[in-house]
Design a protein around this motif. Structure first.
Motif, PDB file in Angstrom:
ATOM      1  N   ALA A   1       0.828  -1.212   0.000  1.00  0.00           N
ATOM      2  CA  ALA A   1       0.000   0.000   0.000  1.00  0.00           C
ATOM      3  C   ALA A   1       0.861   1.261   0.000  1.00  0.00           C
ATOM      4  CB  ALA A   1      -0.947  -0.008   1.198  1.00  0.00           C
ATOM      5  N   HIS A   2       2.071   1.158   0.564  1.00  0.00           N
ATOM      6  CA  HIS A   2       2.983   2.311   0.560  1.00  0.00           C
ATOM      7  C   HIS A   2       3.335   2.723  -0.875  1.00  0.00           C
ATOM      8  CE1 HIS A   2       6.671   4.663   1.361  1.00  0.00           C
ATOM      9  NE2 HIS A   2       7.271   3.874   0.487  1.00  0.00           N
ATOM     10  N   VAL A   3       3.555   1.766  -1.765  1.00  0.00           N
ATOM     11  CA  VAL A   3       3.883   2.156  -3.146  1.00  0.00           C
ATOM     12  C   VAL A   3       2.682   2.839  -3.799  1.00  0.00           C
ATOM     13  CG1 VAL A   3       5.681   0.385  -3.444  1.00  0.00           C
ATOM     14  CG2 VAL A   3       3.384  -0.063  -4.291  1.00  0.00           C
TER      15      VAL A   3
ATOM     16  N   GLN B   1      10.503   3.486 -10.405  1.00  0.00           N
ATOM     17  CA  GLN B   1      11.735   3.083  -9.711  1.00  0.00           C
ATOM     18  C   GLN B   1      11.461   2.798  -8.240  1.00  0.00           C
ATOM     19  OE1 GLN B   1      15.528   5.105 -11.251  1.00  0.00           O
ATOM     20  NE2 GLN B   1      13.952   6.590 -11.822  1.00  0.00           N
ATOM     21  N   HIS B   2      10.620   3.635  -7.635  1.00  0.00           N
ATOM     22  CA  HIS B   2      10.285   3.436  -6.223  1.00  0.00           C
ATOM     23  C   HIS B   2       9.653   2.067  -5.998  1.00  0.00           C
ATOM     24  CE1 HIS B   2       7.536   3.998  -2.682  1.00  0.00           C
ATOM     25  NE2 HIS B   2       8.691   4.347  -2.156  1.00  0.00           N
ATOM     26  N   GLU B   3       8.728   1.694  -6.871  1.00  0.00           N
ATOM     27  CA  GLU B   3       8.068   0.393  -6.697  1.00  0.00           C
ATOM     28  C   GLU B   3       9.067  -0.747  -6.906  1.00  0.00           C
ATOM     29  OE1 GLU B   3       4.154   0.163  -8.335  1.00  0.00           O
ATOM     30  OE2 GLU B   3       3.948  -1.984  -7.942  1.00  0.00           O
TER      31      GLU B   3
ATOM     32  N   GLN C   1      12.194  -0.649  -6.211  1.00  0.00           N
ATOM     33  CA  GLN C   1      13.022  -0.716  -4.999  1.00  0.00           C
ATOM     34  C   GLN C   1      12.279  -1.437  -3.883  1.00  0.00           C
ATOM     35  OE1 GLN C   1      13.958   3.600  -5.276  1.00  0.00           O
ATOM     36  NE2 GLN C   1      16.053   2.989  -4.957  1.00  0.00           N
ATOM     37  N   HIS C   2      10.982  -1.168  -3.788  1.00  0.00           N
ATOM     38  CA  HIS C   2      10.211  -1.878  -2.759  1.00  0.00           C
ATOM     39  C   HIS C   2      10.025  -3.358  -3.104  1.00  0.00           C
ATOM     40  CE1 HIS C   2       9.175   0.894   0.452  1.00  0.00           C
ATOM     41  NE2 HIS C   2       9.353   1.837  -0.463  1.00  0.00           N
ATOM     42  N   ASP C   3       9.956  -3.687  -4.368  1.00  0.00           N
ATOM     43  CA  ASP C   3       9.884  -5.116  -4.729  1.00  0.00           C
ATOM     44  C   ASP C   3      11.143  -5.842  -4.245  1.00  0.00           C
ATOM     45  OD1 ASP C   3       7.430  -4.750  -5.872  1.00  0.00           O
ATOM     46  OD2 ASP C   3       8.066  -5.101  -7.945  1.00  0.00           O
TER      47      ASP C   3
END
Ligand code: AVJ
Ligand code: FE
Length: 433
Positions: free
Chosen positions: A46-48, A133-135, A137-139
């Motif tokens: 949910a953060h992404v 890119q953020h997603e 990194q979270h993956d």
């Protein structure tokens, strides 16, 4: 739609498919905390979505907040990871609905946006690059969590090329200036800017990352029991934590085993070592009569094309990464054998700089001369100082969209659950120049 819009849409879909795939699990696995170092998986998910809402919908498109009451829950600065299980975060079904709702509107914004608009969030699709890119990194973070949870079978175990290349142990990088960072890559983060000249003395850098066989030799030589090789902080860390091998390694009789996503297997001696912290990498380098490369040395060896007087976006050139050039993008849940990518060599002959394992460098994470935070201080600037060491090159669990010669990652020197190894360097002696 323009080509760029199509590429952005495809990348948004690809990264979301991966995030949803890694969280296609029973609710209990997603809401539980598997390590105080990590968030519950559904928090990441949910953060992404919340990040996408903040940056694409609200900041770039001026859309009214969908669920402003959840912002605080997903603000990484408000609650440290160890305390996140107690947050009233969205449960899995609600989280998937929320991020799906955000994504639908994001695609509408993409449809309507003018990517030539000089607004720095919109120009060249910067804000879409930011959330993609953020997603990714979270993956990668979610994968580290799944590994700590001992969850098998989350990553496909695709084929990787065999370790083939032969070559010298080290490659030589002559003295001279190079251009570090970038002014021109449109999706580069603030911390990669601005491009600036850096003059380096001549040095040698390992052609390949340090492998498990070499690392096992360090262990067998008593490396973990000899304070000579360690910095005082590193030695204290080693003693307090009783560490004697990389994370996930165990000794069975005469053999090393590792647990990889919950499954034990013999340590493959031909792979780059991973799951070592900065202190271990630094100690190994001293034992080997070398040192860790500085961040500048790493970047020059990776991408500087002295003949052309230009930095390459990837060691091999301009071409996007392919399975023949680098092990990126979750093709298999492991680094490829050493020497698997002779075609991915840099102009100086360094191999596997990109993909396989993140590589620790000697350098503290800090801003380049002329740094300006964009679009927000909390992406990089608040981490500057003497707390985090720079990691370079991306791992098998990094995506091509979030890896390049100039890309910078950072972490605490004690971190081991991340997909990190290293290579060594040394200053060239006068006779060698
Ligand atoms: C650059 C990997 C250190 O995961 O803390 C994710 C990336 N920034 N959300 C992190 C990041 C905001 C960051 N690292
Ligand atoms: Fe984040």
């Amino acid at each position: 739609m323009t080509d760029l819009k199509e590429r952005i849409a495809a990348q948004l879909t690809a990264v979301r498919d991966r995030s949803l795939g890694y969280t296609a699990a029973e609710d209990d696995l997603l809401v539980r905390q598997h390590s105080p170092l990590m968030s519950p998986l559904v928090w990441d998910l949910a953060h992404v979505g919340n990040y996408e809402e903040l940056w694409v919908l609200r900041a770039a498109a001026g859309i009214t907040p969908l669920r402003p009451e959840i912002d605080d829950i997903y603000d990484a600065f408000k609650t440290p990871r160890r305390d996140r299980p107690a947050l009233p975060f969205l449960r899995p079904t609600e989280a998937r609905d929320y991020i799906g709702g955000v994504r639908g509107r994001v695609l509408d914004v993409l449809d309507a946006v003018d990517l030539a608009d000089p607004d720095p969030l919109r120009r060249d699709g910067f804000v879409f690059g930011l959330v993609i890119q953020h997603e990714h990194q979270h993956d990668e973070t979610m994968l580290a969590t799944l590994q700590l949870a001992g969850r098998p079978g989350v990553v496909r175990d695709g084929d990787l090329p065999p370790g083939l290349s032969a070559g010298p142990e080290e490659v030589y990088v002559p003295e001279g200036e190079f251009l570090m960072g970038t002014d021109s890559l449109p999706w580069a983060y603030d911390n990669e800017r601005p491009a600036h000249r850096v003059d380096l003395p001549a040095y040698w850098i390992d052609r390949l990352p340090v492998g498990n066989a070499a690392y096992a030799a360090f262990i067998e030589d008593g490396g973990y029991h000899d304070a000579r090789w360690w910095t005082p902080e590193g030695w204290r860390w080693r003693q307090e934590n009783g560490v004697f091998a990389p994370l996930f390694w165990t000794r069975d009789g005469g053999a090393w085993w590792r647990t990889r996503f919950g499954r034990p297997e013999p340590v493959p001696m031909d792979e780059p070592v991973q799951h070592v912290c900065w202190y271990e990498a630094d100690a190994y380098a001293r034992w080997a009569g070398k040192r860790l490369p500085t961040e500048a040395e790493w970047e020059k060896a990776c991408g500087w094309d002295a003949a052309a007087g230009r930095a390459r976006p990837y060691p091999w050139g301009e071409q996007d990464p392919t399975p023949e050039l680098a092990n990126l993008g979750h093709r298999a849940a492991r680094p490829a054998p050493l020497g698997a990518y002779p075609g991915g060599a840099s102009p100086y002959g360094a191999e596997q700089m990109v993909g396989d394992v993140w590589e620790w460098t000697a350098t503290w994470f800090d801003g380049y001369p002329g740094f300006r935070a964009f679009p927000y201080r909390e992406y990089s600037e608040v981490f500057f100082g003497k707390e985090y060491r720079v990691l370079r090159g991306g791992s098998w669990a990094a995506d091509p969209a979030a890896v390049r010669t100039t890309f910078r990652n950072w972490d605490y020197p004690i971190r081991r659950q991340i997909f990190t190894g290293f290579r060594c360097a040394r200053t060239a002696s006068p006779e060698e120049r």
